[in-house]
Design an enzyme around this catalytic site. Structure first.
Site, PDB file in Angstrom:
ATOM      1  N   LYS A  47       0.805  -1.218   0.000  1.00  0.00           N
ATOM      2  CA  LYS A  47       0.000   0.000   0.000  1.00  0.00           C
ATOM      3  C   LYS A  47       0.845   1.278   0.000  1.00  0.00           C
ATOM      4  CE  LYS A  47      -3.995  -2.078  -0.013  1.00  0.00           C
ATOM      5  NZ  LYS A  47      -4.903  -1.995  -1.175  1.00  0.00           N
ATOM      6  N   ASP A  48       2.136   1.153   0.313  1.00  0.00           N
ATOM      7  CA  ASP A  48       3.029   2.316   0.190  1.00  0.00           C
ATOM      8  C   ASP A  48       2.974   2.879  -1.224  1.00  0.00           C
ATOM      9  OD1 ASP A  48       3.822   1.855   2.768  1.00  0.00           O
ATOM     10  OD2 ASP A  48       5.922   1.457   2.302  1.00  0.00           O
TER      11      ASP A  48
END
Length: 345
Positions: A47-48
């Protein structure tokens, strides 16, 4: 001597995660299996990539400006990544989180300075208490806020099209034959698949869904069947609505995995491969095993499996014997774990 700066801040470390061959849990399965280990991102999850990309693009378009507040719906990992990016860029962060999220994830969000609203998990998407509805309300009530809305944001797909897809293609020298990825918002599997299919349309894209979720049946029938919806335990995977961030056209097939099988597989990967993986990583490899049992692969298959996050976020869940017992997940399992700890008095 002048010191070489490897990263000007933590955000420079996002992406370029390693591909690791899976050797032991794949024994007896046809094909070669490799994990794309997203826990090597600085925020310990895939999700970064979307947090950084969406926020950067919102800044570029003038949507996000100094002093704004970022609001998001999250099962935990996206929230952590947004909180991390917000720290570096100087934004406040407000998150609506499902109560299904592990307490480890919620504590991490608070530790990163986010304001967290925990919402009941087992309510319909349009219920005013759902984390979708609460995030929308917080956005409407918070002056100067920007709602990321990962489930319905095409930039979610774009982030993986620009990063994850090219990385996998280059790391395999174009020899990938199958991609396996869990589907929640659908951004990871959709963006990665779009890029890979452009390079070689014969690459099979295999999605992983949860029992209790509507995604597999929707892919097959193009209809949302409410009878498919019931509570399940895996976080960040499956859905009770249809996210527009899922491009179903690039996915060849879905398979469902159970909460119990995914939990045991995650623990097995940690103990045999030395990779301390999260719940959805267990689900992803369990899906690989089930696909293999269905004859999906042969000896020449090169199967890339996306492992989305790190096991440290599930210490109070799948890595807790007490939690596993409460779920009934040890009922039919030989529990060697009980022999591993002895207390000296």
């Amino acid at each position: 001597m002048k010191e070489e700066i490897q990263a000007h801040d933590i955000l420079d470390l996002i992406g370029n995660t390693p591909l690791v061959k899976i050797n032991k849990v794949s024994e007896g399965l046809k094909g070669n299996f490799y994990a794309k280990v997203e826990a090597f991102n600085p925020g310990h999850s895939s999700k970064d990539r979307i947090a950084y990309h969406i926020i950067e693009e919102a800044e570029r378009q003038g949507i996000l400006k100094p002093g704004n507040v970022i609001v998001e719906t999250t099962s935990g990992n996206t929230g952590f990544s947004i909180a991390m990016v917000s720290i570096i860029k100087g934004y406040e962060c407000v998150l609506a989180v499902t109560s299904k999220s592990s307490s480890d994830k919620i504590d991490m969000l608070r530790a990163m300075g986010a304001k967290v609203y925990v919402c009941p998990a087992n309510v319909s998407a349009d219920d005013p208490r759902s984390y979708y509805s609460v995030a929308k309300r917080l956005h409407e009530e918070t002056a100067g806020s920007v709602y990321i809305n990962q489930y319905f944001n095409d930039l979610n797909i774009d982030a993986h099209y620009k990063t994850t897809g090219p990385e996998i293609w280059n790391q395999t020298n174009g020899k990938i034959t199958h991609l396996i990825a869990c589907s929640g918002t659908g951004g990871t599997i959709s963006g990665t698949a779009r890029y890979l299919k452009e390079q070689n349309p014969n690459i099979k894209i295999l999605g992983v869904d949860a029992f209790g979720s509507v995604l597999k049946k929707f892919h097959e029938t193009h209809e949302l069947d409410p009878s498919e919806i019931y509570p399940y335990r895996i976080e960040g995977m499956g859905k009770n609505l249809i996210p527009t961030a899922t491009d179903f056209d690039v996915i060849d097939k879905f398979i469902k995995v159970s909460d119990e099988d995914a939990a045991h597989m995650a623990r097995k990967i940690s103990k045999t491969e030395g990779l301390f993986v999260g719940y959805t990583s267990g689900a992803a490899f369990q899906a690989a095993k089930q696909f293999a049992e269905e004859g999906e692969f042969d000896e020449n298959s090169n199967v890339i499996i996306i492992f989305p996050d790190h096991g440290s976020r599930y210490m109070n869940k799948i890595y807790s014997d007490e939690w596993m017992n409460e779920q009934g997940f040890f009922d039919n399992v030989n529990r060697e774990e009980e022999k591993q700890i002895e207390f000296i008095k």
